[in-house]
Write a protein that holds these residues in place. Structure first.
Motif, mmCIF file in Angstrom:
data_model
loop_
_atom_site.group_PDB
_atom_site.id
_atom_site.type_symbol
_atom_site.label_atom_id
_atom_site.label_comp_id
_atom_site.label_asym_id
_atom_site.label_seq_id
_atom_site.Cartn_x
_atom_site.Cartn_y
_atom_site.Cartn_z
ATOM 1 N N ALA A 182 0.828 -1.204 0.000
ATOM 2 C CA ALA A 182 0.000 0.000 0.000
ATOM 3 C C ALA A 182 0.864 1.256 0.000
ATOM 4 C CB ALA A 182 -0.938 -0.007 1.204
ATOM 5 N N THR A 183 1.910 1.257 0.819
ATOM 6 C CA THR A 183 2.778 2.435 0.907
ATOM 7 C C THR A 183 3.427 2.738 -0.443
ATOM 8 O OG1 THR A 183 3.232 1.949 3.233
ATOM 9 C CG2 THR A 183 4.775 3.422 2.110
ATOM 10 N N GLU A 184 3.967 1.708 -1.090
ATOM 11 C CA GLU A 184 4.651 1.913 -2.375
ATOM 12 C C GLU A 184 3.680 2.363 -3.456
ATOM 13 O OE1 GLU A 184 6.599 -1.780 -3.081
ATOM 14 O OE2 GLU A 184 8.247 -1.375 -1.677
ATOM 15 N N VAL A 185 2.486 1.768 -3.482
ATOM 16 C CA VAL A 185 1.489 2.156 -4.492
ATOM 17 C C VAL A 185 1.053 3.602 -4.285
ATOM 18 C CG1 VAL A 185 -0.850 1.730 -5.335
ATOM 19 C CG2 VAL A 185 0.672 -0.190 -4.887
ATOM 20 N N VAL A 186 0.820 3.974 -3.019
ATOM 21 C CA VAL A 186 0.393 5.346 -2.724
ATOM 22 C C VAL A 186 1.500 6.336 -3.101
ATOM 23 C CG1 VAL A 186 -0.194 6.954 -0.876
ATOM 24 C CG2 VAL A 186 -1.291 4.708 -0.971
ATOM 25 N N ASP A 187 2.759 6.008 -2.790
ATOM 26 C CA ASP A 187 3.870 6.901 -3.142
ATOM 27 C C ASP A 187 3.927 7.132 -4.649
ATOM 28 O OD1 ASP A 187 4.575 7.170 -0.523
ATOM 29 O OD2 ASP A 187 6.229 5.720 -0.592
ATOM 30 N N SER A 188 3.751 6.044 -5.408
ATOM 31 C CA SER A 188 3.766 6.185 -6.866
ATOM 32 C C SER A 188 2.559 6.984 -7.349
ATOM 33 C CB SER A 188 3.777 4.798 -7.524
ATOM 34 O OG SER A 188 4.951 4.099 -7.196
ATOM 35 N N THR A 189 1.411 6.780 -6.710
ATOM 36 C CA THR A 189 0.207 7.521 -7.098
ATOM 37 C C THR A 189 0.367 9.009 -6.804
ATOM 38 O OG1 THR A 189 -1.080 5.540 -6.549
ATOM 39 C CG2 THR A 189 -2.314 7.565 -6.872
ATOM 40 N N LYS A 190 1.030 9.312 -5.686
ATOM 41 C CA LYS A 190 1.304 10.725 -5.366
ATOM 42 C C LYS A 190 2.165 11.368 -6.451
ATOM 43 C CE LYS A 190 1.085 10.428 -0.294
ATOM 44 N NZ LYS A 190 1.887 10.427 0.956
ATOM 45 N N LYS A 191 3.170 10.613 -6.938
ATOM 46 C CA LYS A 191 4.007 11.136 -8.025
ATOM 47 C C LYS A 191 3.170 11.418 -9.257
ATOM 48 C CE LYS A 191 8.240 8.679 -6.653
ATOM 49 N NZ LYS A 191 9.211 7.629 -7.056
ATOM 50 N N LEU A 192 2.230 10.494 -9.510
ATOM 51 C CA LEU A 192 1.351 10.660 -10.663
ATOM 52 C C LEU A 192 0.500 11.923 -10.497
ATOM 53 C CD1 LEU A 192 0.858 8.977 -13.224
ATOM 54 C CD2 LEU A 192 -1.025 7.852 -12.019
ATOM 55 N N LEU A 193 -0.053 12.106 -9.301
ATOM 56 C CA LEU A 193 -0.847 13.315 -9.024
ATOM 57 C C LEU A 193 0.011 14.573 -9.124
ATOM 58 C CD1 LEU A 193 -2.978 12.032 -6.018
ATOM 59 C CD2 LEU A 193 -3.905 12.875 -8.174
ATOM 60 N N GLY A 194 1.314 14.410 -8.797
ATOM 61 C CA GLY A 194 2.222 15.554 -8.853
ATOM 62 C C GLY A 194 2.474 16.073 -10.257
ATOM 63 N N THR A 195 2.085 15.270 -11.260
ATOM 64 C CA THR A 195 2.246 15.738 -12.652
ATOM 65 C C THR A 195 1.101 16.660 -13.064
ATOM 66 O OG1 THR A 195 1.073 13.838 -13.587
ATOM 67 C CG2 THR A 195 3.459 13.597 -13.230
ATOM 68 N N LEU A 196 0.082 16.747 -12.191
ATOM 69 C CA LEU A 196 -1.076 17.600 -12.504
ATOM 70 C C LEU A 196 -0.964 18.928 -11.760
ATOM 71 C CD1 LEU A 196 -3.985 14.997 -12.107
ATOM 72 C CD2 LEU A 196 -2.969 15.774 -14.253
ATOM 73 N N PRO A 197 -1.666 19.956 -12.243
ATOM 74 C CA PRO A 197 -1.758 21.191 -11.458
ATOM 75 C C PRO A 197 -2.348 20.878 -10.080
ATOM 76 C CG PRO A 197 -2.615 21.513 -13.674
ATOM 77 C CD PRO A 197 -2.366 20.060 -13.532
ATOM 78 N N PRO A 198 -1.881 21.526 -9.018
ATOM 79 C CA PRO A 198 -2.340 21.225 -7.644
ATOM 80 C C PRO A 198 -3.858 21.225 -7.492
ATOM 81 C CG PRO A 198 -0.476 22.705 -7.582
ATOM 82 C CD PRO A 198 -0.825 22.576 -9.027
#
Length: 1091
Positions: A1052-1068
């Motif tokens: 879960a931690t690794e998936v969430v970290d990667s998902t956060k990176k994905l969200l980081g590619t979008l405007p806040p």
């Protein structure tokens, strides 16, 4: 002319005369002489010859009868030098010439003029000399051809008695020649001959191959025709005897009676309704109808009369309470713990319970309620009471229908809580308690506002004591399945009323009040703290005042109540009274000196609860608590060989059980062994709670209790509990000294040998299942290469034996639905072969993991069976094979190349099975192939991809039935894409279609795999996944898995970290908008992971 010398005859005659002496000293001396001088390896044959001669020829009836009885007893007894007392018999160990001599003597006596009682005893002796494990005896069969036709009914009866005991005598005779013999016996003018003939017929039928059953079936009308005459002549005992034999036939071949079923129903109805008959005849007739429901439920359901008659008959018999006592005075004055002798009522309740469990509510509820509704409004209190108790009896079996009718049932039942007759009030409490168990948790959630006030109202002083206690007992049933939030609003009135009951002058009322308080505390948990300060001092005071040997049950209930309350409120609150209660328990333990002291069991359970509360703080108490517990846990098998006539006496006692093995009656002191099981279960609690702090006791418990318990062949519970205790003990000691310690290795060596030996030889599949589970747990504790080559060989032998036995049982069940039997659902037995196969799968997987490549040669021995299982239509067999193959590839990977061709085609075919569980397992195997052996299985995995997409694309792929199959297919696709991504010229379309199969939320293993695949795709910047238009979908799949908790920990931690990176590619603002669109129940999880 005797074969023995005059000296021997004279000596033994004198001993025999001593046996029949009224003088105890003379009789004891004779028994001692016989035992010491004659029941020896040297003289046993002489003694048997002497007894056979006296039984056959003595003109003194007492001597002849005593000799025949003693002969049979000694023939069955184990030889003096035998080590297998239960199995071995003198008659099978004597010399052939002696056996011939004895047989000749007994047969001469049998066919000569002898008193009737002597001939019966001779027939029993002859039967022991004709057992199947002895040489053939053609002369006996020739003699019986004449005696069965004798004009003397005593000859005919005795001959049938012999056939009853040794039916194999006529196995080689053509069935057509046997039919007239039984036909004649069924129509014999003498009742005793008829009964003996029917008993012999059943024995013959039971051991005859099925292909001959149809020929014997033509005798059934004749057998049934004998019944009405018994009824007309008032021969109750004879009628009951023949009905009991019929029951044995129904259990064996119920559909044989299909054409006569209506007549049997109607005749049984006549017997049951005839209240002038003895109880035994009526209850046996009811048992006959009941047994049909258990062995041929479809035949019963298809009969238009069966349901009506079984309901009418049971209801009628259930009205037979408080006979000739309209006010139920005797019932009112009895303790609630008294077991009333109301046999027909009890049998009827049990029968209705059994029938409803087999036939279900759809069939039984309509006729049941047709009568119950009328009876509930009857002016006769017995009818109202019977209706209530019938509803209690049928509730569990009819749950499929009645659970949706709870409001209507309560409308019918609740008005009777205030019935003018207290026994009806009692019945109403019984119903409410029973349906609180059978319809849980729905009834607690929907009807607490109707049930609890009704039951609480019967706790007041206006109610009869027996009604009070039964209402309190029903509250236990309700609270066991109720959430603390449901109980909380009622706690004040509940406890006020229960405290009032504690003031009763009836001991059984006080005891029940304590039990109910204890269970309510357990259910209410911390919400019970409010009442702690009132109740705990009160209970401690009762224990202080009752420190003697009187009122044992009351003291025990106080201990139970106090410790359950302490467990409910927790350590912090309990500490203010902990030392007082501990001191009182020690005081009561010191005064508990008798083995049968009822306080003993309550003390043992109470100490275990205190251990769970105090944890490591309990360690100083172990020297006080453990000694009596260890003594109970070390109990040995108390087994006695007894005479047939003694069996009935032993069966009167609840502490003993009597079993019959190879003609011998064996009395087992079961209460001693039940206590042993309880003690071992408590040792598990201490070991589990105290962990390494319990290590000092492990050696003693393992060597003297747990491992030896697997040899307790006459008590299933001892074997099962001992096996379960072994891995718990190993965990304790290895947490202290590790797995390499010499003492640990010796303990493991003893335990592993015993568990593996149990897997090979255990006759009970449900216990074999426990052995596999325990062995698997132990191997995980002991780690790599923890089994020797010899043990691996034995383990493999055990698994082969288990799998062969399962295959035979499954095949037998498939063959049961034939012209004689129905394929009856055995789920009610609480055990299935599916459970055993699951445990074998787990233990094989553990062997793979812990023994590594050392086990591969042994796999070759199991492989033919696994492949055979894979080709079977029976789901549980092919499922076992698929799981075993998946585990094998998971551990051995590319090393499975040589086995590939034997299974891969069948596995791929299973992907399109109509059975979801097979699709699931097959998809798992394909996924493991890609993950663990990508080189060997490359072509097979790639060729399976399109099929897997079909599996996830079926219209109802996400239905409850198909979800796990779909998710495993999705996981397999993900593994294939990960393993062979570079082989795809355009992987994006495959990834896009795979993402559509998410989220994965039901199967945690598939979820972990799928979200790991998703994380890798994100980290590798897969354009399909990282495209801005896909990000909301990806985030949603992750959120769904987090909310459902299908992924956790590192995954879960690794998936969430990667998902956060994905969200980081979008405007806040866009990223925040995606996360904030969810309803409030989701937001707590989102804030936890994404803040």
């Amino acid at each position: 002319m005797s074969a023995l010398s005059n000296e021997i005859n004279t000596t033994l005659l004198n001993v025999l005369q001593g046996f029949s002496s009224p003088n105890n000293e003379i009789r004891a001396a004779a028994e001692k002489t016989l035992s010491q001088n004659w029941i020896t390896a040297q003289n046993i044959q002489l003694l048997l010859v002497f007894l056979s001669e006296q039984a056959a020829y003595s003109q003194d009836p007492t001597t002849a009868a005593l000799s025949a009885v003693l002969f049979r007893k000694l023939a069955l007894k184990a030889p003096p030098d035998s080590k297998v007392l239960i199995i071995a018999k003198n008659i099978t160990h004597i010399e052939k010439e002696t056996l011939i001599q004895i047989r000749t003597t007994l047969l001469k006596g049998f066919v000569s003029e002898r008193p009737n009682s002597i001939r019966h005893k001779l027939s029993d002796a002859i039967a022991e000399c004709a057992q199947e494990d002895l040489p053939e005896w053609p002369e006996l069969l020739q003699a019986m051809v004449g005696t069965l036709k004798s004009p003397d009914p005593n000859f005919r009866e005795s001959s049938f008695r012999i056939l009853s005991s040794v039916p194999h005598l006529i196995n080689n005779v053509d069935v057509n020649s046997i039919l007239p013999i039984f036909q004649s016996g069924f129509s014999d003018p003498e009742d005793n001959v008829k009964i003996a003939a029917v008993t012999a017929f059943v024995g013959y039928f039971k051991q005859l191959p099925k292909e001959h059953w149809a020929k014997l079936g033509i005798l059934l009308p004749s057998l049934l025709n004998s019944l009405p005459k018994f009824l007309d002549d008032g021969k109750d005992d004879a009628l009951a005897s023949v009905l009991e034999s019929l029951i044995e036939l129904v259990e064996l071949a119920p559909k044989l009676f299909k054409d006569m079923f209506n007549e049997i129903i109607q005749f049984s109805d006549m017997v049951i309704k005839n209240t002038d008959l003895e109880t035994q005849a009526r209850t046996t007739a009811l048992e006959l109808l009941t047994v049909f429901s258990e062995n041929a439920p479809q035949m019963c359901k298809s009969n238009p009369n069966y349901g009506q008659y079984i309901i009418m008959n049971t209801l009628l018999m259930m009205t037979e309470v408080s006979q000739d006592d309209e006010d139920a005075v005797e019932w009112r004055e009895a303790d609630d713990t008294d077991d009333e002798e109301e046999v027909t009522y009890d049998q009827a309740r049990q029968a209705l319970d059994r029938v409803s469990l087999r036939l279900g509510g759809a069939y039984l509820a309509p006729p049941l309620f047709q009568y119950i509704q009328q009876m509930l409004s009857s002016s006769q209190w017995r009818e109202r009471y019977a209706a209530l108790m019938a509803l209690s009896s049928a509730a569990e079996g009819c749950e499929d229908v009645l659970k949706s009718e709870i409001p209507k049932i309560l409308d019918l039942v609740l008005p009777l809580i205030n019935d003018p007759h207290p026994r009806v009030q009692y019945g109403c409490c019984n119903v409410l308690g029973q349906i609180s168990t059978d319809f849980q948790p729905v009834i607690q959630e929907t009807s607490h506002d109707r049930i609890l006030p009704a039951l609480i109202s019967k706790l007041n002083s206006n109610s009869l004591e027996r009604v009070q206690t039964h209402a309190a007992a029903a509250l236990v049933n309700f609270s066991e399945h109720a959430q603390d939030s449901i109980l909380e609003p009622y706690l004040d009135s509940l406890l006020t009323s229960l405290l009032t009951l504690l003031q009763s002058n009836k001991l059984y009322v006080q005891e029940q009040a304590l039990t109910t308080i204890a269970f309510i505390a357990d259910a209410a948990s911390v919400k019970f703290i409010k009442y702690y300060d009132t109740l705990m001092p009160l209970l401690l005071n009762v224990l202080k005042m009752n420190s003697g040997n009187e009122n044992g049950i009351l003291k025990g209930k106080c201990i139970e109540c106090a410790t359950l309350i302490a467990l409910a409120v927790g350590k912090e609150k309990f500490m203010e009274h902990s030392q007082d209660l501990i001191n009182l328990l020690i005081l009561h333990q010191d005064s508990c000196t008798e083995d049968d002291d009822p306080v003993k069991a309550y003390l043992e359970q109470g100490w275990s609860r205190i251990c769970r509360i105090l944890g490591e703080d309990f360690i100083p108490l172990l020297p006080i608590v453990l000694p009596p517990l260890l003594e109970s846990a070390k109990a040995t098998q108390d087994v006695s060989l007894i005479e047939e006539e003694e069996a009935a006496n032993f069966q009167q006692y609840m502490d003993w059980d009597v079993v019959q093995i190879q003609g011998k009656h064996i009395a087992i002191h079961t209460s001693l062994l039940d206590d042993k099981v309880s003690a071992m279960e408590l040792l598990q609690v201490y070991c589990t709670v105290l962990k390494n702090h319990f290590a000092a006791y492990v050696n003693e418990i393992m060597n003297e209790i747990a491992v030896p318990s697997i040899d307790f062949y006459l008590h299933d519970g001892v074997r099962a509990t001992g096996a379960t205790l072994i891995p718990i003990l190993l965990t304790s000691i290895t947490s202290t000294v590790g797995t390499g310690n010499e003492e640990v290795l010796q303990l493991w060596n003893n335990a592993s040998k015993k568990l593996i030996a149990g897997i090979i030889s255990e006759p009970m599949p449900e216990i074999t299942q426990i052995y596999h589970n325990s062995l698997s747990d132990c191997m995980m504790i002991m780690g790599k290469n923890c089994l020797s080559d010899v043990e691996l060989d034995k383990y493999t032998q055990g698994v082969q034996t288990n799998l062969a036995d399962i295959f035979e049982r499954v095949s037998r069940r498939h063959n049961e639905d034939d012209e004689y039997n129905e394929d009856v659902d055995d789920d009610l037995d609480g055990y299935t072969d599916e459970d055993l196969l699951d445990e074998i799968n787990k233990s094989i997987s553990t062997v793979f993991k812990t023994q590594g490549e050392r086990y591969l040669p042994y796999v070759q021995r199991l492989w033919p069976t696994i492949i055979d299982y894979l080709g079977q239509d029976e789901i549980i067999l092919s499922l076992f094979a698929l799981v075993a193959i998946g585990d094998l590839i998971n551990v051995y990977g590319e090393l499975t190349a040589s086995l590939k061709d034997s299974f891969i085609g069948k596995v791929k075919a299973c992907l399109l099975s109509p059975e979801p569980s097979i699709r699931q397992a097959a998809a798992y195997v394909v996924g493991v192939c890609a993950q663990s052996a990508p080189v060997v299985y490359r072509d097979d995995c790639l060729s399976s991809l399109d099929v897997l997409y079909k599996v996830v694309g079926i219209p109802d792929a996400k239905s409850t039935e198909n979800t796990t199959a779909t998710e495993n297919a999705s996981s397999a696709i993900g593994k294939i894409l990960t393993a062979y991504g570079s082989d795809f010229p355009d992987i994006s379309s495959y990834v896009q279609n795979w993402v559509k199969t998410l989220p994965t939320i039901e199967d945690y293993e598939a979820a972990a795999s799928n979200y790991k695949t998703l994380q890798l795709l994100i980290e590798n910047n897969s354009p399909t996944v990282c495209d801005s238009s896909m990000i909301p979908t990806i985030v949603d799949h992750v959120v769904q898995a987090l909310v459902k908790r299908s992924i956790s920990g590192t995954t879960a931690t690794e998936v969430v970290d990667s998902t956060k990176k994905l969200l980081g590619t979008l405007p806040p603002n866009d990223a925040m908008g995606i996360l904030q669109k969810y309803p409030s129940p989701y937001m707590e999880t989102i804030q936890q992971w994404f803040s």
